[in-house]
Design an enzyme around this catalytic site. Structure first.
Site, short mmCIF file in Angstrom:
data_model
loop_
_atom_site.label_atom_id
_atom_site.label_comp_id
_atom_site.label_asym_id
_atom_site.label_seq_id
_atom_site.Cartn_x
_atom_site.Cartn_y
_atom_site.Cartn_z
CD GLU A 1 21.73 -52.66 28.75
OE1 GLU A 1 21.87 -53.68 28.05
OE2 GLU A 1 22.27 -51.56 28.48
CG ASN B 1 26.78 -56.23 25.53
OD1 ASN B 1 26.08 -57.03 24.90
ND2 ASN B 1 26.40 -55.68 26.67
CD1 TRP B 2 28.32 -57.08 19.08
CD2 TRP B 2 27.26 -58.51 17.70
NE1 TRP B 2 29.21 -57.51 18.14
CE2 TRP B 2 28.59 -58.39 17.27
CE3 TRP B 2 26.40 -59.35 17.00
CZ2 TRP B 2 29.09 -59.07 16.17
CZ3 TRP B 2 26.89 -60.05 15.90
CH2 TRP B 2 28.22 -59.90 15.49
CE LYS B 3 24.57 -52.61 25.82
NZ LYS B 3 24.29 -51.37 26.53
CD GLU C 1 29.33 -51.96 30.68
OE1 GLU C 1 29.75 -51.77 29.55
OE2 GLU C 1 28.24 -52.51 30.93
CB SER D 1 29.23 -43.22 26.03
OG SER D 1 27.83 -43.27 26.28
CG HIS E 1 25.05 -55.28 30.88
ND1 HIS E 1 24.08 -54.30 30.87
CD2 HIS E 1 26.05 -54.81 30.10
CE1 HIS E 1 24.49 -53.29 30.11
NE2 HIS E 1 25.68 -53.58 29.63
N GLY F 1 29.27 -51.08 23.66
CA GLY F 1 27.92 -51.38 23.18
C GLY F 1 27.75 -50.86 21.77
N GLY F 2 27.11 -49.71 21.65
CA GLY F 2 26.74 -49.13 20.35
C GLY F 2 27.84 -49.14 19.30
N GLY G 1 25.02 -45.97 26.82
CA GLY G 1 24.10 -45.61 25.74
C GLY G 1 23.64 -44.17 25.77
P1 13P Z 1 27.37 -48.23 25.05
O1 13P Z 1 28.79 -48.39 24.55
O2 13P Z 1 26.35 -48.27 23.97
O3 13P Z 1 27.25 -47.05 25.96
O4 13P Z 1 27.06 -49.53 25.96
C1 13P Z 1 27.95 -49.90 26.95
C2 13P Z 1 27.55 -51.23 27.47
O5 13P Z 1 26.56 -51.36 28.17
C3 13P Z 1 28.39 -52.38 27.11
O6 13P Z 1 28.06 -53.48 27.89
#
Ligand code: 13P
Length: 256
Positions: free
Chosen positions: A99, A9-11, A169, A214, A97, A235-236, A175
């Site tokens: 967010e 997920n590149w956000k 999640e 993470s 998600h 994510g990251g 993050g």
């Molecule tokens: P991180 O891997 O950056 O913690 O993000 C997880 C995430 O929200 C994937 O959707």
């Protein structure tokens, strides 16, 4: 046996240059990797560009997206529809998600409508669920994930989970570098599968449950060594070809 799914997920990250560099790198890194579905979810604006690069890499990568609207066309300014996502070649669509639940006030019911509309359009929902830090500390994890799943079951029926993906999640792990332990994640995943099995054992047996929060090359294998952790939503670490590929390889290795 469930085939693992590792999704990036590149956000809200990307540029034309970044998409080219990341996907050229990924195409090389994963060319020989078997036994895992590797999905990328770029920002919607870059899906078309990504599709071209994925094709150049022999379609080893699967295209996804980070959100969808609940209409296919019409007067819905700023939205992106399942039909459009499908037109660009995206199949795996993240919904719910944390967010979006938080910053866009998306309710369980609204997320359930997205789930239903994706299924109607032949796309794969990747349903994100998970508790906040306060809910975790109050011992409410199981109640929260049950409520989030029940909203979908009530709206769509249990069979809608056939071919769908759930991403557990925990919000406090996103993050933050503060990942859930593999043991804690496995416990919640087993609970989620058992919760679905109360409605249908067959559906529970095939549904993919990813862990997210993470996930890094250093901790990925420990998650995948657990029976109910079928992959990861990353994510990251999905923004670098080598780290994302390492996580995908760990899933392939653990589930081989
Ligand atoms: P991180 O891997 O950056 O913690 O993000 C997880 C995430 O929200 C994937 O959707």
């Amino acid at each position: 046996m469930r085939r693992p799914v590792v999704m990036g997920n590149w956000k809200l990250n990307g540029s034309k240059a970044m998409v080219t560099e990341l996907l050229n790198g990924l195409n090389t890194e994963v060319a020989a990797v078997e036994g895992v579905d590797i999905v990328i979810a770029p920002p919607a604006l870059y899906i078309d560009q990504a599709a071209g690069l994925v094709k150049e890499g022999g379609n080893k990568l699967i295209l996804g997206a980070q959100n969808t609207d609940i209409h296919n066309s019409g007067a819905f300014t700023g939205d992106v529809s399942p039909e459009m996502l499908k037109d660009l070649g995206a199949s795996h669509i993240i919904i719910g998600h944390s967010e979006r639940r938080e910053y866009h006030e998306e309710s369980d019911e609204f997320v359930a409508k997205k789930f239903a509309f994706l299924k109607e359009n032949g796309l794969t929902p990747v349903l994100c669920i998970g508790e906040s830090e306060a809910q975790n500390e109050a011992g409410e994890t199981e109640a929260v994930v049950s409520r989030q799943i029940d909203a979908v079951i009530n709206h769509c029926g249990i069979e809608a989970f056939n071919g769908a993906i759930i991403a557990y999640e925990p919000i406090w792990a996103i993050g933050t570098g503060k990942a859930a332990t593999a043991e804690d994640a496995q416990r919640v995943h087993a609970f989620i599968r058992a919760h679905i099995a109360k409605h249908s054992k067959d559906v529970a047996e095939q549904v993919i449950i990813q862990y997210g929060g993470s996930v890094k090359p250093e901790n990925a294998l420990a998650y995948f060594q657990n029976p109910d952790i079928d992959g990861a939503l990353v994510g990251g670490a999905s923004l670098k070809a080598d780290s994302f590929a390492a996580i995908a390889k760990a899933a392939a290795e653990a589930k081989a």
